[in-house]
Write an enzyme that holds these catalytic residues in place. Structure first.
Site, PDB file in Angstrom:
ATOM      1  N   GLY A 142      -3.469  -4.918 -10.629  1.00  0.00           N
ATOM      2  CA  GLY A 142      -4.083  -4.150  -9.558  1.00  0.00           C
ATOM      3  C   GLY A 142      -5.568  -4.375  -9.405  1.00  0.00           C
ATOM      4  O   GLY A 142      -6.014  -5.213  -8.623  1.00  0.00           O
ATOM      5  N   GLY A 153      -7.155   8.756  -1.592  1.00  0.00           N
ATOM      6  CA  GLY A 153      -6.377   9.844  -1.005  1.00  0.00           C
ATOM      7  C   GLY A 153      -5.130   9.384  -0.277  1.00  0.00           C
ATOM      8  O   GLY A 153      -4.683  10.019   0.673  1.00  0.00           O
ATOM      9  N   ASN A 180       0.031   4.879 -13.741  1.00  0.00           N
ATOM     10  CA  ASN A 180      -0.857   5.073 -12.619  1.00  0.00           C
ATOM     11  C   ASN A 180      -2.260   5.365 -13.149  1.00  0.00           C
ATOM     12  O   ASN A 180      -2.484   5.395 -14.357  1.00  0.00           O
ATOM     13  CB  ASN A 180      -0.345   6.234 -11.755  1.00  0.00           C
ATOM     14  CG  ASN A 180      -0.668   6.068 -10.286  1.00  0.00           C
ATOM     15  OD1 ASN A 180      -1.701   5.494  -9.943  1.00  0.00           O
ATOM     16  ND2 ASN A 180       0.186   6.565  -9.415  1.00  0.00           N
ATOM     17  N   CYS A 201       2.235  12.317  -6.416  1.00  0.00           N
ATOM     18  CA  CYS A 201       1.867  13.151  -5.271  1.00  0.00           C
ATOM     19  C   CYS A 201       2.078  14.631  -5.595  1.00  0.00           C
ATOM     20  O   CYS A 201       3.041  14.986  -6.273  1.00  0.00           O
ATOM     21  CB  CYS A 201       2.704  12.785  -4.052  1.00  0.00           C
ATOM     22  SG  CYS A 201       2.142  11.313  -3.201  1.00  0.00           S
ATOM     23  N   LYS A 255       0.839  -1.196   0.000  1.00  0.00           N
ATOM     24  CA  LYS A 255       0.000   0.000   0.000  1.00  0.00           C
ATOM     25  C   LYS A 255       0.878   1.252   0.000  1.00  0.00           C
ATOM     26  O   LYS A 255       1.868   1.324   0.704  1.00  0.00           O
ATOM     27  CB  LYS A 255      -0.877  -0.007   1.252  1.00  0.00           C
ATOM     28  CG  LYS A 255      -1.748   1.223   1.426  1.00  0.00           C
ATOM     29  CD  LYS A 255      -2.926   1.210   0.485  1.00  0.00           C
ATOM     30  CE  LYS A 255      -3.766   2.484   0.634  1.00  0.00           C
ATOM     31  NZ  LYS A 255      -3.164   3.666   0.000  1.00  0.00           N
ATOM     32  N   GLY A 256       0.499   2.210  -0.823  1.00  0.00           N
ATOM     33  CA  GLY A 256       1.287   3.427  -0.941  1.00  0.00           C
ATOM     34  C   GLY A 256       1.463   4.139   0.389  1.00  0.00           C
ATOM     35  O   GLY A 256       0.501   4.337   1.133  1.00  0.00           O
TER      36      GLY A 256
END
Length: 302
Positions: free
Chosen positions: A264, A72, A191, A129, A45-46
């Protein structure tokens, strides 16, 4: 039997399929469902350096052949990950990829330093980001900004550094060359795509942030085009992702030149997707007399 092993960054991975960040937890959640030793790796997880609560309001919306999300980057932070998640992640029997994003160059550098010292195998730097010191423009939009953050991170990164690119880049080939010049060992793309949905009953956007990330099979042909461009722009390995649902989908990316793939959104539809796709790749290879992935990698470009 086809040999599915992949040599990447001087290491041998068990297979070409890596679980994509944000769709697979940190790995142990799937240990009783899939044989994780068959995967090429798990991108967790980011993370951000200090963690964050994520976005309020609606977070997920299904679309035709896709999924929109506005999570988010909710995450517990690097220190919590190292103490509470990484030990179990290392027991999954495959390579450990830490996915990190930051809102300043300094946050990225400190997070990378901590993760490398903790012993992750690969660092995947998410440059989607927003850079708060540049008015909120994402690091991954302008090549000069991407080069700055990758160069800074390279100075402290002691493991292979993969840069995860945004489809919002002003010029994708230039972006690829910029992060390669800054020291990236590999590139992963792409992404999610910015998208929008309207709630007809409320007569307003579904998501509080108005825009959300679109993933899933709907984006696959565009993602494949971007991977093709990236492979043609750089000499470092390119890891392809975007809407891969089957072994046939994954093979398209490999034939376009991808060194490996990430899966994903498919994990939400089928919790065994990563291993199933790996198996389907092997079945296709056996049926077509292909012994190793090197025999077909980039073959569509010839």
């Amino acid at each position: 039997m086809a040999d599915l092993r992949v040599n990447l960054f001087g290491r041998q991975l068990a297979g070409p399929v890596i679980a994509a960040s944000g769709t697979f937890g940190f790995g142990p959640e799937y240990a009783d469902i899939e044989d994780l030793t068959r995967l090429g790796g798990i991108s967790g997880k980011g993370l951000t350096l200090y963690g964050q609560p994520g976005n309020p309001g609606e977070r997920l919306l299904e679309t035709p052949s896709g999924l929109m999300n506005s999570i988010g980057l909710q995450n517990p932070g690097v220190e919590h990950f190292i103490r509470h998640e990484l030990p179990a992640m290392k027991q999954c029997g495959t390579s450990v990829w830490a996915n990190l994003g930051g809102h300043t160059v300094e946050e990225n550098v400190e997070g990378v330093r901590m993760l490398c010292e903790a012993g992750v195998d690969v660092l995947e730097l998410n440059i989607s980001c927003p850079n708060v010191k540049q008015g909120g423009l994402a690091f991954g939009i302008r090549a000069v900004d991407a080069e700055q953050v990758v160069s800074a991170v390279r100075g402290v990164c002691t493991v292979p550094l993969v840069v995860k690119l945004s489809p919002q880049a002003e010029n994708l080939p230039d972006m690829c060359r910029a992060v390669e010049a800054a020291g990236a060992d590999g590139i992963s793309l792409c992404n999610t795509f910015q998208a929008c949905a309207i709630d007809l009953e409320k007569r307003r956007p579904v998501f509080d942030n108005i825009f959300a990330g679109l993933s899933g099979p709907a984006i696959r042909p565009i993602a494949l085009r971007m991977v093709w461009q990236a492979v043609g722009a750089v000499k470092i390995p390119v890891i392809g992702l975007g809407g891969i649902l089957t072994g046939a989908d994954a093979l398209e990316f490999i034939m376009a030149g991808a060194a490996a793939v990430q899966v994903g959104t498919a994990n939400f539809l089928d919790p065994t997707a990563c291993v199933r796709i790996t198996r389907e790749i092997g079945e296709w290879m056996d049926a077509h007399g292909v012994a190793t992935l090197d025999e077909i990698r980039g073959c569509a470009r010839n």
